[in-house]
Design a protein around this motif. Structure first.
Motif, PDB file in Angstrom:
ATOM      1  N   ILE A 165      38.251  35.520  47.823  1.00  0.00           N
ATOM      2  CA  ILE A 165      37.287  36.519  47.335  1.00  0.00           C
ATOM      3  C   ILE A 165      35.958  35.793  47.117  1.00  0.00           C
ATOM      4  N   GLY A 166      34.960  36.198  47.901  1.00  0.00           N
ATOM      5  CA  GLY A 166      33.652  35.519  47.885  1.00  0.00           C
ATOM      6  C   GLY A 166      33.382  34.906  49.247  1.00  0.00           C
ATOM      7  N   ARG A 167      32.138  35.047  49.722  1.00  0.00           N
ATOM      8  CA  ARG A 167      31.800  34.536  51.053  1.00  0.00           C
ATOM      9  C   ARG A 167      30.584  33.626  51.012  1.00  0.00           C
ATOM     10  N   ILE A 170      28.981  27.687  50.033  1.00  0.00           N
ATOM     11  CA  ILE A 170      29.502  26.475  49.394  1.00  0.00           C
ATOM     12  C   ILE A 170      30.977  26.587  49.007  1.00  0.00           C
ATOM     13  N   VAL A 171      31.473  27.797  48.784  1.00  0.00           N
ATOM     14  CA  VAL A 171      32.893  27.941  48.423  1.00  0.00           C
ATOM     15  C   VAL A 171      33.650  28.857  49.396  1.00  0.00           C
ATOM     16  N   HIS A 190      34.714  40.410  49.823  1.00  0.00           N
ATOM     17  CA  HIS A 190      33.379  40.215  49.247  1.00  0.00           C
ATOM     18  C   HIS A 190      32.940  41.483  48.529  1.00  0.00           C
ATOM     19  N   ALA A 209      36.329  33.204  44.102  1.00  0.00           N
ATOM     20  CA  ALA A 209      35.050  32.488  43.954  1.00  0.00           C
ATOM     21  C   ALA A 209      33.942  33.525  43.963  1.00  0.00           C
ATOM     22  N   VAL A 210      33.798  34.216  42.862  1.00  0.00           N
ATOM     23  CA  VAL A 210      32.945  35.399  42.791  1.00  0.00           C
ATOM     24  C   VAL A 210      31.789  35.219  41.801  1.00  0.00           C
ATOM     25  N   MET A 215      37.504  39.164  36.610  1.00  0.00           N
ATOM     26  CA  MET A 215      37.510  40.351  37.466  1.00  0.00           C
ATOM     27  C   MET A 215      38.895  40.639  38.062  1.00  0.00           C
ATOM     28  N   VAL A 230      38.197  29.717  41.018  1.00  0.00           N
ATOM     29  CA  VAL A 230      37.050  28.810  41.146  1.00  0.00           C
ATOM     30  C   VAL A 230      35.944  29.166  40.140  1.00  0.00           C
ATOM     31  N   GLY A 231      35.961  30.378  39.657  1.00  0.00           N
ATOM     32  CA  GLY A 231      34.859  30.876  38.821  1.00  0.00           C
ATOM     33  C   GLY A 231      34.640  30.078  37.546  1.00  0.00           C
ATOM     34  N   ILE A 232      33.384  29.920  37.196  1.00  0.00           N
ATOM     35  CA  ILE A 232      33.016  29.324  35.907  1.00  0.00           C
ATOM     36  C   ILE A 232      31.997  30.252  35.278  1.00  0.00           C
ATOM     37  N   ASN A 233      32.408  30.989  34.260  1.00  0.00           N
ATOM     38  CA  ASN A 233      31.524  31.969  33.612  1.00  0.00           C
ATOM     39  C   ASN A 233      31.488  31.690  32.109  1.00  0.00           C
ATOM     40  N   ASP A 249      37.058  33.715  37.148  1.00  0.00           N
ATOM     41  CA  ASP A 249      36.926  35.030  37.787  1.00  0.00           C
ATOM     42  C   ASP A 249      38.245  35.798  37.702  1.00  0.00           C
ATOM     43  N   VAL A 269      40.223  24.070  38.748  1.00  0.00           N
ATOM     44  CA  VAL A 269      39.455  23.608  39.919  1.00  0.00           C
ATOM     45  C   VAL A 269      38.291  22.699  39.502  1.00  0.00           C
ATOM     46  N   GLY A 270      37.656  23.008  38.379  1.00  0.00           N
ATOM     47  CA  GLY A 270      36.446  22.290  37.942  1.00  0.00           C
ATOM     48  C   GLY A 270      36.530  20.773  38.101  1.00  0.00           C
TER      49      GLY A 270
HETATM   50  P1  NAD Z   1      27.871  33.116  45.010  1.00  0.00           P
HETATM   51  O1  NAD Z   1      27.159  33.966  43.997  1.00  0.00           O
HETATM   52  O2  NAD Z   1      27.086  32.347  46.003  1.00  0.00           O
HETATM   53  O3  NAD Z   1      28.889  34.049  45.822  1.00  0.00           O
HETATM   54  C1  NAD Z   1      29.669  35.000  45.186  1.00  0.00           C
HETATM   55  C2  NAD Z   1      30.430  35.797  46.213  1.00  0.00           C
HETATM   56  O4  NAD Z   1      31.210  36.766  45.524  1.00  0.00           O
HETATM   57  C3  NAD Z   1      29.548  36.557  47.198  1.00  0.00           C
HETATM   58  O5  NAD Z   1      29.958  36.226  48.505  1.00  0.00           O
HETATM   59  C4  NAD Z   1      29.808  38.031  46.915  1.00  0.00           C
HETATM   60  O6  NAD Z   1      29.947  38.798  48.113  1.00  0.00           O
HETATM   61  C5  NAD Z   1      31.133  38.007  46.188  1.00  0.00           C
HETATM   62  N1  NAD Z   1      31.184  39.082  45.204  1.00  0.00           N
HETATM   63  C6  NAD Z   1      30.266  39.421  44.264  1.00  0.00           C
HETATM   64  N2  NAD Z   1      30.691  40.490  43.563  1.00  0.00           N
HETATM   65  C7  NAD Z   1      31.873  40.840  44.065  1.00  0.00           C
HETATM   66  C8  NAD Z   1      32.797  41.877  43.758  1.00  0.00           C
HETATM   67  N3  NAD Z   1      32.571  42.746  42.786  1.00  0.00           N
HETATM   68  N4  NAD Z   1      33.932  41.938  44.484  1.00  0.00           N
HETATM   69  C9  NAD Z   1      34.182  41.054  45.463  1.00  0.00           C
HETATM   70  N5  NAD Z   1      33.358  40.048  45.785  1.00  0.00           N
HETATM   71  C10 NAD Z   1      32.204  39.949  45.103  1.00  0.00           C
HETATM   72  O7  NAD Z   1      28.847  32.203  44.160  1.00  0.00           O
HETATM   73  P2  NAD Z   1      29.542  30.768  44.484  1.00  0.00           P
HETATM   74  O8  NAD Z   1      28.507  29.712  44.514  1.00  0.00           O
HETATM   75  O9  NAD Z   1      30.492  30.912  45.624  1.00  0.00           O
HETATM   76  O10 NAD Z   1      30.385  30.580  43.144  1.00  0.00           O
HETATM   77  C11 NAD Z   1      31.394  31.497  42.744  1.00  0.00           C
HETATM   78  C12 NAD Z   1      31.906  31.094  41.383  1.00  0.00           C
HETATM   79  O11 NAD Z   1      32.473  29.799  41.471  1.00  0.00           O
HETATM   80  C13 NAD Z   1      30.855  31.013  40.281  1.00  0.00           C
HETATM   81  O12 NAD Z   1      31.451  31.403  39.056  1.00  0.00           O
HETATM   82  C14 NAD Z   1      30.524  29.531  40.224  1.00  0.00           C
HETATM   83  O13 NAD Z   1      30.069  29.126  38.959  1.00  0.00           O
HETATM   84  C15 NAD Z   1      31.865  28.938  40.537  1.00  0.00           C
HETATM   85  N6  NAD Z   1      31.808  27.604  41.140  1.00  0.00           N
HETATM   86  C16 NAD Z   1      32.637  26.646  40.618  1.00  0.00           C
HETATM   87  C17 NAD Z   1      32.670  25.368  41.149  1.00  0.00           C
HETATM   88  C18 NAD Z   1      33.611  24.352  40.564  1.00  0.00           C
HETATM   89  O14 NAD Z   1      33.375  23.185  40.638  1.00  0.00           O
HETATM   90  N7  NAD Z   1      34.732  24.789  39.996  1.00  0.00           N
HETATM   91  C19 NAD Z   1      31.847  25.031  42.223  1.00  0.00           C
HETATM   92  C20 NAD Z   1      31.032  26.037  42.773  1.00  0.00           C
HETATM   93  C21 NAD Z   1      31.035  27.325  42.219  1.00  0.00           C
END
Ligand code: NAD
Length: 299
Positions: A165-167, A170-171, A190, A209-210, A215, A230-233, A249, A269-270
């Motif tokens: 989940i997420g495109r 970087i992830v 996405h 990774a959203v 969510m 992967v999410g960090i909020n 997430d 994951v962090g």
């Molecule tokens: P990003 O904002 O670049 O991408 C988010 C993706 O989520 C987008 O492709 C979008 O289409 C999708 N998205 C948004 N809302 C959505 C929804 N309601 N339903 C489905 N998909 C949805 O984010 P990112 O850089 O890929 O990072 C994602 C998360 O991972 C963030 O919380 C970030 O902090 C975390 N992160 C953690 C690490 C780590 O080391 N653990 C590294 C990078 C990012």
């Protein structure tokens, strides 16, 4: 039944120990010390913490750490000149430019200037292409960390249904490429995906990774699935005067009851991201010197 909680902190410590061991052997056998250069432009507090932590862990792994801290108003041309200097320096095997960069600097231009063989973040377009075509690439650290956790948990990933989940570049996208390479059937969901819960319910592997707190709910998860968060909020404190809460997430409490295994936030994951940065630096050094790939530390 409650899921196994995947201890990313312990796994990352093990990865760092394996890197340190192979760095020591490289020094002893070949007289080579891997070197990682980290470039920070400006005073972003979160970036400063990351850079400090990267430098510390690089040194602890027995590698050379070269830190370059530049003021926020540094002209783009000066940053590009520094990247060129690091590209040419044989003591530097890995280069990481901490993102985000100040607004007046073109991020894409700077990432494109990094020598692909030293691009330990795996963001250079050459590495993106090499990964997509199944060739030897430098792989982005966070998805590489997720892959290591999944292989450790499940052994072979072949034939599994994986939903990412997420495109993002970087992830999400590199994660999908890595899972495809390990012969998963991959769906990338996405923000415009229809019936996301239904899509996720088909997954043996879920990677979220959203960037949206909690969510993914428990009733989206197929019983026994492996869930990587992967999410960090950062959420405001639950009560006045309390501490800010860090959540993923994935809604951990509802998912832990259904999944087979799940990563927590924090502690999942962090910690793997910096461990994989060190692994990538070792890989880049080995490749630069025509030595075998480090064992168990690459995709
Ligand atoms: P990003 O904002 O670049 O991408 C988010 C993706 O989520 C987008 O492709 C979008 O289409 C999708 N998205 C948004 N809302 C959505 C929804 N309601 N339903 C489905 N998909 C949805 O984010 P990112 O850089 O890929 O990072 C994602 C998360 O991972 C963030 O919380 C970030 O902090 C975390 N992160 C953690 C690490 C780590 O080391 N653990 C590294 C990078 C990012």
């Amino acid at each position: 039944m409650s899921a196994k909680i995947i201890d990313g902190k312990a796994f990352a410590a093990d990865v760092r120990a394996r890197v340190a061991e192979q760095v020591a052997a490289m020094k002893a056998d070949h007289g080579i010390t891997p070197g990682l250069a980290v470039v920070l432009v400006g005073e972003d507090p979160a970036s400063q913490v990351y850079v400090r932590s990267k430098g510390k862990q690089t040194v602890e792994a027995g590698m050379n750490s070269f830190e370059h801290k530049l003021p926020a108003e540094t002209p783009e041309a000066d940053l590009l000149a520094l990247v060129a200097q690091l590209n040419a320096d044989p003591k530097v095997n890995g280069i990481l430019v901490q993102l985000p960069l100040p607004e007046h600097i073109d991020e894409a231009k700077v990432l494109a200037a990094i020598e692909p063989a030293k691009d330990v973040d795996g963001f250079h377009i050459s590495n993106v292409g090499l990964l997509a075509t199944g060739q030897k690439a430098m792989v982005p650290c966070t998805p590489l960390g997720c892959l290591m956790l999944l292989r450790d948990q499940l052994g072979s990933l072949s034939g599994k249904n994986a939903v990412v989940i997420g495109r993002s570049n970087i992830v999400g996208k590199p994660m999908a490429q890595l899972l495809l390479r390990d012969s998963c059937t991959v769906t990338v969901a996405h923000s415009r995906t229809a019936d996301l819960p239904d899509v996720v319910r088909r997954a043996d592997i879920v990677v979220a990774a959203v960037g949206r707190p909690e969510m993914v709910k428990g009733d989206w998860i197929k019983p026994g699935a492996t869930v990587i968060d992967v999410g960090i909020n950062r959420l405001p404190p639950a009560e006045e005067g309390g501490k800010a809460r860090l959540v993923g997430d994935v809604d951990f409490d509802s998912c832990v009851a259904v999944a087979g295994a799940i990563t927590p936030v924090p502690g999942g994951v962090g910690p793997m991201t910096i461990a994989c940065l060190l692994a990538n630096t070792l890989t880049a050094t080995a490749r630069a010197h025509g030595l075998p790939e480090p064992e168990g530390l690459t995709a």
